[in-house]
Design an enzyme around this catalytic site. Structure first.
Site, mmCIF file in Angstrom:
data_model
loop_
_atom_site.group_PDB
_atom_site.id
_atom_site.type_symbol
_atom_site.label_atom_id
_atom_site.label_comp_id
_atom_site.label_asym_id
_atom_site.label_seq_id
_atom_site.Cartn_x
_atom_site.Cartn_y
_atom_site.Cartn_z
ATOM 1 N N SER A 167 0.828 -1.206 0.000
ATOM 2 C CA SER A 167 0.000 0.000 0.000
ATOM 3 C C SER A 167 0.868 1.264 0.000
ATOM 4 O O SER A 167 1.654 1.469 -0.914
ATOM 5 C CB SER A 167 -0.961 -0.046 1.200
ATOM 6 O OG SER A 167 -1.923 0.970 1.133
ATOM 7 N N ASP A 213 -9.292 -4.478 -5.737
ATOM 8 C CA ASP A 213 -8.783 -3.431 -4.844
ATOM 9 C C ASP A 213 -9.663 -2.187 -4.951
ATOM 10 O O ASP A 213 -9.755 -1.557 -6.010
ATOM 11 C CB ASP A 213 -7.345 -3.092 -5.232
ATOM 12 C CG ASP A 213 -6.622 -2.276 -4.161
ATOM 13 O OD1 ASP A 213 -7.289 -1.561 -3.390
ATOM 14 O OD2 ASP A 213 -5.380 -2.369 -4.104
ATOM 15 N N HIS A 245 -7.194 -5.280 -1.714
ATOM 16 C CA HIS A 245 -6.068 -4.439 -1.309
ATOM 17 C C HIS A 245 -5.273 -5.083 -0.175
ATOM 18 O O HIS A 245 -4.056 -4.891 -0.076
ATOM 19 C CB HIS A 245 -6.587 -3.069 -0.862
ATOM 20 C CG HIS A 245 -5.518 -2.085 -0.532
ATOM 21 N ND1 HIS A 245 -4.664 -1.556 -1.477
ATOM 22 C CD2 HIS A 245 -5.121 -1.542 0.663
ATOM 23 C CE1 HIS A 245 -3.814 -0.726 -0.904
ATOM 24 N NE2 HIS A 245 -4.073 -0.699 0.395
#
Length: 298
Positions: A167, A213, A245
């Site tokens: 991320s 995601d 995600h």
């Protein structure tokens, strides 16, 4: 005309053939030895699909904790490393968590990668809210600590380093690669960053996206990141199928398999792993899409 009896001539020919065979055999052996010597960074046995998909590789792994109080520039972490020193030094990779995450979210990668022949540093960031540019600097600070001050610095080859991150940590791995072109590999995992273009990156980069995601959608993050990398760069984009995600924060065979192959290929220059990257992997139950350049140039 040949002289001597037929038996004598046959014996001479047989002796000559034996001598030629011995020379050819010696040349072949020398060639194999020379080929092995071409890459002093190879570590571990020849890979197979099952060996890179396995939960553990050929090396036993030890680990040591690093307190935030003992370091500057990042928040400490855990170092995982091959226990044996028989094979010499190893390449190393630092791994950053994502926004609000701690090193525990990346801990599954520590022993999994280390057991394949790497020193792995899963780090905590200064705060859980640090942005990608800060996480990039912290990854580099962690690598500097690992190679210069850590208790395992003697096990690390400081010329063979890489970065990974999830991320905002994935966005940070791009920032680190941009800042330090000498890095040998970068692997952003479902990366997030407000900067969408990375033409400055010179580090071989494998970007993982996830088809489901909704936090860092591939259309606004992973895909444009990949597309903006120089076309001449060794680069790849793997979009995970049926993933989200948060997929990279749990043990995942596809992420591990291709991360190991990428790190081996570019940190260790181990072309034995090229077979898993070229030809490009095809869509499957775990791969939605894979893009990249083949054959690799570095």
């Amino acid at each position: 005309m040949p002289t001597g009896s037929p038996h004598r001539r046959l014996a001479r020919f047989a002796g000559l053939a034996t001598a030629i065979a011995a020379v050819v055999g010696l040349t072949t052996l020398n060639g194999a030895g020379a080929q092995a010597a071409d890459n002093p960074y190879e570590r571990g046995p020849a890979p197979t699909t099952s060996s890179i998909e396995a939960a553990r590789g050929p090396y036993a792994v030890s680990q040591t904790s690093v307190s935030s109080l003992a370091v500057t520039g990042f928040g400490g972490g855990t170092i995982y490393y091959p226990t044996s020193t028989a094979d010499g030094t190893f390449g190393a990779v630092a791994i950053s968590p994502g926004y609000t995450g701690t090193q525990s979210t990346m801990a599954w990668l520590g022993p999994r990668l280390a057991s394949q022949g790497f020193v792995v540093f899963t780090i905590d960031t200064n705060t859980t809210l640090d942005q990608p540019d800060s996480r990039g600097r912290q990854l580099l600070a962690a690598l500097d600590y690992l190679t210069e001050r850590s208790s395992v610095r003697g096990r690390v080859d400081s010329t063979r380093l890489g970065v990974m991150g999830h991320s905002m940590g994935g966005g940070g791995s791009l920032e680190a690669a941009k800042s330090r072109p000498s890095l040998q590999a970068a692997i952003p995992l479902t990366p997030w960053n407000t900067d969408k273009t990375w033409p400055e990156v010179r580090t071989p980069t494998l970007i993982f996206g996830a088809d489901g995601d909704t936090i860092a959608s591939v259309t606004s993050h992973a895909e444009p990141f990949y597309s903006s990398l120089p076309s001449s760069l060794d680069r790849a984009y793997l979009e995970l199928n049926g993933a989200s995600h948060l997929t990279p924060i749990s043990s995942d065979t596809t992420i591990a398999k291709y991360s190991i192959s990428w790190l081996k290929r570019f940190i260790d220059n181990d072309t034995r792993y090229e077979q898993f990257l070229c030809p490009l992997p095809r869509p499957s139950t775990t791969i939605e899409e894979y893009r990249g350049n083949c054959p690799h140039t570095s």
